[in-house]
Motif scaffolding. Structure first.
Motif, PDB file in Angstrom:
ATOM      1  N   VAL A  18       0.946  -1.216  -0.025  1.00 45.17           N
ATOM      2  CA  VAL A  18       0.058  -0.179   0.016  1.00 45.17           C
ATOM      3  C   VAL A  18       0.838   1.387  -0.065  1.00 45.17           C
ATOM      4  N   GLU A  19       1.912   1.269   0.768  1.00 48.22           N
ATOM      5  CA  GLU A  19       2.875   2.365   0.840  1.00 48.22           C
ATOM      6  C   GLU A  19       3.557   2.479  -0.388  1.00 48.22           C
ATOM      7  N   ALA A  20       4.026   1.579  -0.956  1.00 42.00           N
ATOM      8  CA  ALA A  20       4.680   1.729  -2.259  1.00 42.00           C
ATOM      9  C   ALA A  20       3.636   2.224  -3.513  1.00 42.00           C
ATOM     10  N   VAL A  21       2.347   1.862  -3.138  1.00 42.50           N
ATOM     11  CA  VAL A  21       1.388   2.184  -4.215  1.00 42.50           C
ATOM     12  C   VAL A  21       1.315   3.980  -4.125  1.00 42.50           C
ATOM     13  N   ARG A  22       1.269   4.360  -2.709  1.00 42.16           N
ATOM     14  CA  ARG A  22       1.341   5.798  -2.707  1.00 42.16           C
ATOM     15  C   ARG A  22       2.486   6.456  -3.114  1.00 42.16           C
ATOM     16  N   ALA A  23       3.468   5.688  -3.206  1.00 41.09           N
ATOM     17  CA  ALA A  23       5.007   6.494  -3.574  1.00 41.09           C
ATOM     18  C   ALA A  23       5.068   6.672  -5.106  1.00 41.09           C
ATOM     19  N   HIS A  24       4.892   5.244  -5.649  1.00 36.16           N
ATOM     20  CA  HIS A  24       5.096   5.211  -6.983  1.00 36.16           C
ATOM     21  C   HIS A  24       3.908   5.206  -8.100  1.00 36.16           C
ATOM     22  N   ARG A  25       2.779   5.275  -7.661  1.00 38.03           N
ATOM     23  CA  ARG A  25       1.299   5.140  -8.315  1.00 38.03           C
ATOM     24  C   ARG A  25       1.773   4.369  -9.683  1.00 38.03           C
ATOM     25  N   PRO A  26       1.891   2.894  -9.417  1.00 36.60           N
ATOM     26  CA  PRO A  26       1.887   2.155 -10.625  1.00 36.60           C
ATOM     27  C   PRO A  26       0.576   1.921 -11.434  1.00 36.60           C
ATOM     28  N   ASP A  27       0.741   1.424 -12.392  1.00 35.11           N
ATOM     29  CA  ASP A  27      -0.621   1.199 -13.306  1.00 35.11           C
ATOM     30  C   ASP A  27      -1.271  -0.149 -12.762  1.00 35.11           C
ATOM     31  N   VAL A  28      -0.351  -0.973 -12.293  1.00 31.22           N
ATOM     32  CA  VAL A  28      -0.826  -2.395 -12.043  1.00 31.22           C
ATOM     33  C   VAL A  28      -0.123  -2.793 -10.709  1.00 31.22           C
ATOM     34  N   VAL A  29      -0.712  -3.474  -9.869  1.00 30.65           N
ATOM     35  CA  VAL A  29      -0.146  -4.253  -8.740  1.00 30.65           C
ATOM     36  C   VAL A  29      -0.514  -5.617  -8.837  1.00 30.65           C
ATOM     37  N   LEU A  30       0.602  -6.487  -8.846  1.00 29.78           N
ATOM     38  CA  LEU A  30       0.464  -8.009  -8.650  1.00 29.78           C
ATOM     39  C   LEU A  30       0.521  -8.390  -7.033  1.00 29.78           C
ATOM     40  N   LEU A  31      -0.617  -9.054  -6.642  1.00 29.12           N
ATOM     41  CA  LEU A  31      -0.568  -9.244  -5.127  1.00 29.12           C
ATOM     42  C   LEU A  31      -0.832 -10.579  -4.790  1.00 29.12           C
ATOM     43  N   ASP A  32       0.152 -11.087  -3.928  1.00 23.88           N
ATOM     44  CA  ASP A  32      -0.255 -12.521  -3.410  1.00 23.88           C
ATOM     45  C   ASP A  32      -1.228 -12.235  -2.321  1.00 23.88           C
ATOM     46  N   ILE A  33      -1.938 -13.477  -1.984  1.00 24.21           N
ATOM     47  CA  ILE A  33      -3.058 -13.416  -0.967  1.00 24.21           C
ATOM     48  C   ILE A  33      -2.258 -13.497   0.321  1.00 24.21           C
ATOM     49  N   ARG A  34      -1.493 -14.561   0.654  1.00 24.37           N
ATOM     50  CA  ARG A  34      -1.090 -14.900   1.835  1.00 24.37           C
ATOM     51  C   ARG A  34       0.228 -14.031   1.866  1.00 24.37           C
ATOM     52  N   MET A  35       0.169 -12.925   2.803  1.00 21.29           N
ATOM     53  CA  MET A  35       1.386 -12.248   3.171  1.00 21.29           C
ATOM     54  C   MET A  35       1.096 -11.938   4.687  1.00 21.29           C
ATOM     55  N   PRO A  36       2.587 -11.494   5.266  1.00 22.67           N
ATOM     56  CA  PRO A  36       2.373 -11.238   6.834  1.00 22.67           C
ATOM     57  C   PRO A  36       1.842  -9.987   7.158  1.00 22.67           C
ATOM     58  N   GLY A  37       1.163  -9.702   8.116  1.00 19.32           N
ATOM     59  CA  GLY A  37       0.395  -8.692   8.363  1.00 19.32           C
ATOM     60  C   GLY A  37      -0.842  -8.166   7.356  1.00 19.32           C
ATOM     61  N   LEU A  38      -0.922  -7.368   6.865  1.00 20.24           N
ATOM     62  CA  LEU A  38      -1.851  -7.116   5.866  1.00 20.24           C
ATOM     63  C   LEU A  38      -1.855  -8.067   4.724  1.00 20.24           C
ATOM     64  N   ASP A  39      -2.935  -9.005   4.605  1.00 22.33           N
ATOM     65  CA  ASP A  39      -2.969  -9.782   3.532  1.00 22.33           C
ATOM     66  C   ASP A  39      -3.247  -9.126   2.016  1.00 22.33           C
TER      67      ASP A  39
END
Length: 216
Positions: free
Chosen positions: A41-62
């Motif tokens: 989420v923070e990287a999206v705020r900083a870089h404003r990418p066109d696309v984010v590829l997200l894994d489901i199971r990650m520590p903290g915020l999934d």
């Protein structure tokens, strides 16, 4: 301009593999990586990418929670869930949370590249391995369901119904514009109006209504 992508996965080896695959396409640029949902989420705020590829199971915020936050802070960024887990519950939550795509890690690398370009162009993308499950599992069945869908599309203009049919066929905004001889900005305006009138959150849900109503 290349499509700017953020990769979020808690396994460094997976991130490296995805980066290598995307790096084979000159039309894609990986601008950042993240190892958990909060960092994504923070990287999206900083870089404003066109696309984010997200894994489901990650520590903290999934990944599913991160997708919802990204939709709130950067609605112009398309989210694709890239995961090992194709459970119906995950698929439903991802699409309800606004994800534009859902792709399994077991998919062909060409599907990953195609998914990035598709969602960046305004289309939805589902792995062919699960697309039929989505249509079958999240569509109402039978005459009653079809009747409800036809009633829902009754609020659309003739042009919006044409656009919805092409959304259901999986076309991007550019492809819809070419077919209907519309500029892309006009297509985007129609898509936004369709989502509001149908009370759906994304193009996948709109495509399901199109299938239910018999437009596709």
């Amino acid at each position: 301009m290349p499509v700017r992508v953020l990769i979020a996965d808690d396994e460094a080896m997976v991130r490296g593999g995805v980066r290598a695959i995307l790096g084979s396409d000159d039309g894609i640029e990986v601008v950042a990586e993240a190892a958990d949902g909060h960092a994504a989420v923070e990287a999206v705020r900083a870089h404003r990418p066109d696309v984010v590829l997200l894994d489901i199971r990650m520590p903290g915020l999934d990944g599913l929670q991160a997708a919802e936050e990204i939709g709130a802070v950067a609605p112009g960024t398309a989210v694709v869930i890239l995961t090992t887990f194709g459970d119906d519950e995950y698929i439903g939550r991802a699409l309800a949370g606004g994800a534009a795509g859902f792709l399994l890690k077991a998919s062909d690398p060409r599907e990953l590249i195609g998914a990035v370009h598709a969602v960046a162009g305004g289309a939805a993308f589902l792995s062919p391995m699960i697309a039929r499950r989505v249509i079958d599992g999240y569509s109402d069945v039978g005459r009653a369901g079809a009747a409800r869908a036809r009633k829902r599309i009754g609020a659309l203009t003739d042009r919006e119904r044409e656009v919805l049919a092409l959304i259901g066929a999986g076309d991007s905004n550019a492809e819809i514009g070419k077919t209907l001889h519309l500029v892309e900005g006009t297509v985007k305006a129609h898509v936004s109006s369709i989502l509001i009138k149908l009370d759906v959150r994304n193009r996948v849900q709109a495509a399901i209504v199109a299938h239910q109503a018999g437009l596709v």
